[in-house]
Motif scaffolding. Structure first.
Motif, PDB file in Angstrom:
ATOM      1  N   THR A  11      77.985  29.324  93.188  1.00 59.32           N
ATOM      2  CA  THR A  11      78.787  28.519  94.103  1.00 59.32           C
ATOM      3  C   THR A  11      79.808  29.345  94.853  1.00 59.32           C
ATOM      4  O   THR A  11      80.497  28.839  95.722  1.00 59.32           O
ATOM      5  CB  THR A  11      79.531  27.412  93.333  1.00 59.32           C
ATOM      6  OG1 THR A  11      80.322  28.011  92.308  1.00 59.32           O
ATOM      7  CG2 THR A  11      78.542  26.457  92.697  1.00 59.32           C
ATOM      8  N   PRO A 216      78.854  20.771  95.215  1.00 55.13           N
ATOM      9  CA  PRO A 216      79.515  20.080  94.099  1.00 55.13           C
ATOM     10  C   PRO A 216      78.740  18.850  93.614  1.00 55.13           C
ATOM     11  O   PRO A 216      78.686  18.577  92.410  1.00 55.13           O
ATOM     12  CB  PRO A 216      80.884  19.701  94.679  1.00 55.13           C
ATOM     13  CG  PRO A 216      81.133  20.722  95.743  1.00 55.13           C
ATOM     14  CD  PRO A 216      79.781  20.968  96.348  1.00 55.13           C
ATOM     15  N   GLU A 219      75.732  19.937  91.509  1.00 57.82           N
ATOM     16  CA  GLU A 219      76.129  20.289  90.151  1.00 57.82           C
ATOM     17  C   GLU A 219      76.207  19.035  89.271  1.00 57.82           C
ATOM     18  O   GLU A 219      75.765  19.039  88.110  1.00 57.82           O
ATOM     19  CB  GLU A 219      77.478  21.016  90.165  1.00 57.82           C
ATOM     20  CG  GLU A 219      77.464  22.381  90.826  1.00 57.82           C
ATOM     21  CD  GLU A 219      76.812  23.446  89.950  1.00 57.82           C
ATOM     22  OE1 GLU A 219      76.378  23.126  88.826  1.00 57.82           O
ATOM     23  OE2 GLU A 219      76.733  24.597  90.392  1.00 57.82           O
TER      24      GLU A 219
END
Length: 425
Positions: A11, A216, A219
């Protein structure tokens, strides 16, 4: 049944193109160790690139006297079946162009490929997220040297924008206002593909990534804390389809080739698609003035750039010329190959140390590095059957035809992957 427990997502800053800190080097024996009077056969699906690949491989041949590298291209739509058969014995390829992510897994599970982690030194310089595109799901091993990163953008005709006094949009409202101006001028704002359904998930990522939240949110999905039926994802589908007013009359019958032709002929001002289109558009209309922009999140939270690994080069376990094949693939992990690939084929090379010389490719790399976003349905939820990508392609088609709504499309995707997906622990 496959799962994606072992997927690793980087990331932070990506080791792509000009962003790499350390360049990988060819192996110490890369002068003439591949053997004399031998042919390394490379199979691929890019028929249009055959001549260029032959030119690129001459550099390797010059450094390895007596070695000939032969690129053998097959029809894209038939390649996967041909390769699966060809890898079974020595009559097939020594090196093969491999699909990425979930589409790679059948070849991994059949044991037809050489695991390269301990064979190719240069792989150690690649970022984990790039290697995910060539990684086996069940064992986490890397089976290919990634050869291209594809980023997704709105490609636009800069002359049309300039004639109408329009700048690249920096907010969602600026984008739709620009499209309104273009539509009022009699030009189609967006040449969207509809009937070739493989393009629909690409379009959804381009216009929807900023709504669901990009990396995000991925994830959370991988951890089992979010899914396709949650509101952020459903809203992202709605954000994409809200642009339908700009797709032109009769868009329901627009094919991939139709959309390309609308754009290159100047009938449409913009085309949502992959960075690979640059070469196609320039060939179709050398006078076309091109630019790219990335779609801002409607809430102003950012400007994500979706991207993914397009494929890799791997070595056949059945090859009688395995040492030479490994030598070639090691070279494919070097900046020398990566730079030639980028320069000659107008593609983004994932090899660390490579800097695109094409200005638009460089712009794409910079945007992706600043705010990378995944191609979720293709890259991270295609490790089982049915794949999220297949489900999204068909469900989005039904959505556009008015047969289901955004929530129904999302539900179809989630129902399908629930048959095989296991969240990572």
């Amino acid at each position: 049944m496959l799962n994606i427990r072992r997927v690793t997502l980087a990331t932070g800053a990506l080791a792509v193109g000009a962003l790499a800190i350390t360049a990988c080097a060819p192996s110490a024996g890369a002068g003439n160790d591949a053997g004399d009077d031998s042919t390394i056969t490379v199979w691929g699906w890019r028929q249009e690139d055959a001549t260029t690949y032959e030119e690129i491989f001459k550099t390797f041949e010059e450094a390895h006297p007596g070695v000939d590298v032969e690129y053998v291209p097959y029809l894209n739509t038939e390649y996967d079946t041909i390769l699966a058969t060809g890898l079974k014995d020595a009559s097939g390829p020594d090196v093969a162009q491999l699909r990425s992510y979930g589409l790679l897994q059948p070849l991994v599970e059949s044991g037809d490929l050489v695991a390269l982690d301990d064979e190719i030194e240069g792989l150690g310089e690649f970022s984990p997220s790039v290697l995910d595109g060539a990684r086996g799901v069940s064992d986490g091993a890397v089976y290919g040297v990634p050869f291209a990163i594809q980023t997704l953008h709105v490609i636009y005709n800069t002359a049309i924008f300039a004639d109408l006094g329009l700048d690249e949009p920096t907010t969602w409202d600026e984008m739709t206002e620009a499209f309104d101006t273009i539509k009022a001028s009699g030009v189609i704002p967006l040449a969207n593909t509809v009937t070739d359904t493989w393009m629909l998930p690409i379009e959804q990522e381009i216009f929807g990534a900023g709504t669901y939240g990009g990396t995000p949110y991925l994830e959370k999905m991988l951890d089992g804390d979010a899914n396709f039926t949650d509101q952020p994802w459903v809203d992202s589908v709605g954000a994409w389809t809200s642009t339908q007013d700009y797709w032109g009359d009769g868009f329901q019958g627009t094919s991939y080739e139709d959309a390309q032709a609308l754009f290159t002929s100047g009938q449409a001002a913009a085309f949502p698609g992959g960075i690979w289109e640059l070469a196609n558009f320039r060939k179709a209309n050398p006078d076309l003035e091109l630019g790219i922009f990335n779609v801002p999140a409607p809430d102003g939270s950012g400007t994500p750039v979706p991207g993914y690994v397009d494929g890799s080069f791997g070595v056949s376990n059945a090859s009688d010329n395995k040492d030479a094949a490994l030598e070639l693939v090691e070279w494919m992990a070097s900046p020398e190959f990566g730079q030639a690939f980028s320069d000659e084929l107008a593609q983004i090379s994932p090899v660390p140390g490579v800097t695109p010389t094409d200005e638009l490719l460089a712009e794409a790399v910079d945007g992706y590095a600043a705010e990378p976003s995944p191609y979720i349905t293709y890259a991270y939820f295609s490790g089982g059957t049915p794949t999220a990508w297949d489900l999204a392609s068909s469900s989005f088609s039904s959505l556009i035809l008015g047969e289901i709504d955004a929530a129904g499309a999302a539900g179809n995707i989630q129902q399908g992957i629930d048959q095989w997906f296991t969240p990572r622990s």
